[in-house]
Design a protein around this motif. Structure first.
Motif, PDB file in Angstrom:
ATOM      1  N   GLN A  94       0.869  -1.186   0.000  1.00 24.52           N
ATOM      2  CA  GLN A  94       0.000   0.000   0.000  1.00 24.52           C
ATOM      3  C   GLN A  94       0.903   1.233   0.000  1.00 24.52           C
ATOM      4  N   ASP A  95       0.323   2.376  -0.279  1.00 28.79           N
ATOM      5  CA  ASP A  95       1.092   3.609  -0.382  1.00 28.79           C
ATOM      6  C   ASP A  95       1.688   3.984   0.975  1.00 28.79           C
ATOM      7  N   LYS A  96       3.020   3.918   1.083  1.00 28.30           N
ATOM      8  CA  LYS A  96       3.700   4.230   2.351  1.00 28.30           C
ATOM      9  C   LYS A  96       3.409   5.644   2.832  1.00 28.30           C
ATOM     10  N   SER A  97       3.348   6.563   1.886  1.00 26.66           N
ATOM     11  CA  SER A  97       3.201   7.970   2.269  1.00 26.66           C
ATOM     12  C   SER A  97       1.887   8.240   2.999  1.00 26.66           C
ATOM     13  N   LEU A  98       0.909   7.340   2.837  1.00 24.34           N
ATOM     14  CA  LEU A  98      -0.400   7.522   3.469  1.00 24.34           C
ATOM     15  C   LEU A  98      -0.611   6.629   4.692  1.00 24.34           C
ATOM     16  N   LEU A  99       0.421   5.877   5.093  1.00 22.25           N
ATOM     17  CA  LEU A  99       0.322   5.054   6.303  1.00 22.25           C
ATOM     18  C   LEU A  99       0.077   5.951   7.508  1.00 22.25           C
ATOM     19  N   MET A 100      -0.717   5.476   8.439  1.00 22.31           N
ATOM     20  CA  MET A 100      -1.081   6.293   9.595  1.00 22.31           C
ATOM     21  C   MET A 100      -0.164   6.036  10.792  1.00 22.31           C
ATOM     22  N   LEU A 101       0.224   7.113  11.445  1.00 20.20           N
ATOM     23  CA  LEU A 101       0.931   7.082  12.723  1.00 20.20           C
ATOM     24  C   LEU A 101       0.056   7.879  13.675  1.00 20.20           C
ATOM     25  N   ASP A 102      -0.708   7.180  14.490  1.00 16.43           N
ATOM     26  CA  ASP A 102      -1.743   7.805  15.312  1.00 16.43           C
ATOM     27  C   ASP A 102      -2.708   8.567  14.394  1.00 16.43           C
ATOM     28  N   SER A 103      -2.771   9.893  14.530  1.00  9.25           N
ATOM     29  CA  SER A 103      -3.776  10.656  13.773  1.00  9.25           C
ATOM     30  C   SER A 103      -3.208  11.333  12.535  1.00  9.25           C
ATOM     31  N   LYS A 104      -1.947  11.036  12.184  1.00  6.19           N
ATOM     32  CA  LYS A 104      -1.360  11.691  11.010  1.00  6.19           C
ATOM     33  C   LYS A 104      -0.716  10.660  10.087  1.00  6.19           C
ATOM     34  N   THR A 105      -0.590  11.035   8.831  1.00  6.00           N
ATOM     35  CA  THR A 105       0.072  10.146   7.874  1.00  6.00           C
ATOM     36  C   THR A 105       1.585  10.209   8.091  1.00  6.00           C
ATOM     37  N   LEU A 106       2.278   9.226   7.544  1.00  8.60           N
ATOM     38  CA  LEU A 106       3.741   9.225   7.590  1.00  8.60           C
ATOM     39  C   LEU A 106       4.282  10.499   6.927  1.00  8.60           C
ATOM     40  N   THR A 107       3.638  10.941   5.867  1.00  3.22           N
ATOM     41  CA  THR A 107       4.045  12.175   5.191  1.00  3.22           C
ATOM     42  C   THR A 107       3.921  13.377   6.128  1.00  3.22           C
ATOM     43  N   GLN A 108       2.802  13.484   6.825  1.00  4.82           N
ATOM     44  CA  GLN A 108       2.599  14.594   7.765  1.00  4.82           C
ATOM     45  C   GLN A 108       3.630  14.534   8.888  1.00  4.82           C
ATOM     46  N   PHE A 109       3.888  13.331   9.392  1.00  6.39           N
ATOM     47  CA  PHE A 109       4.895  13.119  10.439  1.00  6.39           C
ATOM     48  C   PHE A 109       6.253  13.654   9.980  1.00  6.39           C
ATOM     49  N   GLN A 110       6.682  13.263   8.764  1.00  4.37           N
ATOM     50  CA  GLN A 110       7.968  13.701   8.227  1.00  4.37           C
ATOM     51  C   GLN A 110       7.962  15.212   7.947  1.00  4.37           C
ATOM     52  N   PHE A 111       6.878  15.701   7.372  1.00  4.42           N
ATOM     53  CA  PHE A 111       6.766  17.123   7.045  1.00  4.42           C
ATOM     54  C   PHE A 111       6.919  17.983   8.307  1.00  4.42           C
ATOM     55  N   GLU A 112       6.235  17.623   9.372  1.00  2.00           N
ATOM     56  CA  GLU A 112       6.310  18.398  10.615  1.00  2.00           C
ATOM     57  C   GLU A 112       7.717  18.378  11.197  1.00  2.00           C
ATOM     58  N   LYS A 113       8.348  17.212  11.175  1.00  2.00           N
ATOM     59  CA  LYS A 113       9.711  17.098  11.712  1.00  2.00           C
ATOM     60  C   LYS A 113      10.689  17.951  10.905  1.00  2.00           C
ATOM     61  N   PHE A 114      10.633  17.842   9.573  1.00  2.24           N
ATOM     62  CA  PHE A 114      11.592  18.561   8.740  1.00  2.24           C
ATOM     63  C   PHE A 114      11.284  20.055   8.647  1.00  2.24           C
ATOM     64  N   SER A 115      10.059  20.456   8.929  1.00  2.00           N
ATOM     65  CA  SER A 115       9.713  21.884   8.939  1.00  2.00           C
ATOM     66  C   SER A 115      10.396  22.624  10.083  1.00  2.00           C
ATOM     67  N   ILE A 116      10.791  21.902  11.098  1.00  3.30           N
ATOM     68  CA  ILE A 116      11.531  22.489  12.218  1.00  3.30           C
ATOM     69  C   ILE A 116      13.004  22.663  11.842  1.00  3.30           C
ATOM     70  N   ILE A 117      13.487  21.811  10.927  1.00  2.05           N
ATOM     71  CA  ILE A 117      14.905  21.788  10.568  1.00  2.05           C
ATOM     72  C   ILE A 117      15.235  22.687   9.379  1.00  2.05           C
TER      73      ILE A 117
END
Length: 192
Positions: A21-44
């Motif tokens: 299945q599409d990895k980028s849309l996998l869920m981590l709690d209430s957010k997708t893996l993409t959202q998880f990565q986006f939030e982390k890298f937006s700080i950097i």
């Protein structure tokens, strides 16, 4: 923490065939893996973009879409599409499925952008990590040339340019979530 003066592009356009299945849309709690990565890298980084074939995120992110002149799924196509959007800059490229990379590793890689390299990637004892590193925008014409020859592997590009492989000890930092079981393990660790 001061943001690094580079853009980051998260690769989300792969087929995810091993995951099923599409990895980028996998869920981590209430957010997708993409959202998880986006939030982390937006700080950097000063700006973060998502590389994809189409807007499967309903406008949630600023996208760099794959160039429609070429068909198929390939990291080379994504790389070309990204690099041609920049002029005389390094861009940090990371695949969506490497969720353990953080500021410390990226900052260490970034130090080599002041030297005479075109690509700076991470390396561990077991693997080179070509989808975790800085690529210079001047490589866009070479990426295009390789695509026109139907060459899609990043390794072919790396053999043709001045590259720095930066060594890291911890393999786990560079883990890829290729299979569903790896995703489940990561999800459990995140909630511990």
């Amino acid at each position: 923490m001061k943001k690094l003066n580079f853009d980051c592009v998260i690769l989300c356009g792969g087929k995810s065939s091993r995951m099923g299945q599409d990895k980028s849309l996998l869920m981590l709690d209430s957010k997708t893996l993409t959202q998880f990565q986006f939030e982390k890298f937006s700080i950097i980084f000063k700006k973060v973009f998502i590389s994809a074939k189409n807007d499967k995120f309903q406008g949630a992110f600023k996208l760099i879409l794959d160039d429609v002149s070429f068909n198929g799924y390939s990291p080379m196509l994504a790389l070309y599409s990204i690099l041609k959007s920049y002029k005389n800059n390094f861009v940090f490229i990371i695949s969506v499925d490497t969720p353990n990379i953080g500021f410390k590793e990226i900052d260490h890689l970034a130090r080599f952008t002041k030297q005479d390299y075109k690509v700076i990637i991470a390396k561990t004892k077991k693997y080179n990590h070509p989808l975790c590193g800085f690529y210079h925008s001047s490589l866009a014409p070479l990426c295009k040339e390789l695509l026109e020859k139907n060459e899609h592997k990043i390794g072919i590009l790396l053999d043709k340019v001045k590259i720095k492989k930066v060594y890291f000890d911890n393999e786990d930092t560079f883990i890829n979530l290729n299979f569903y079981q790896e995703y489940e393990i990561f999800k459990r660790r995140l909630n511990e």
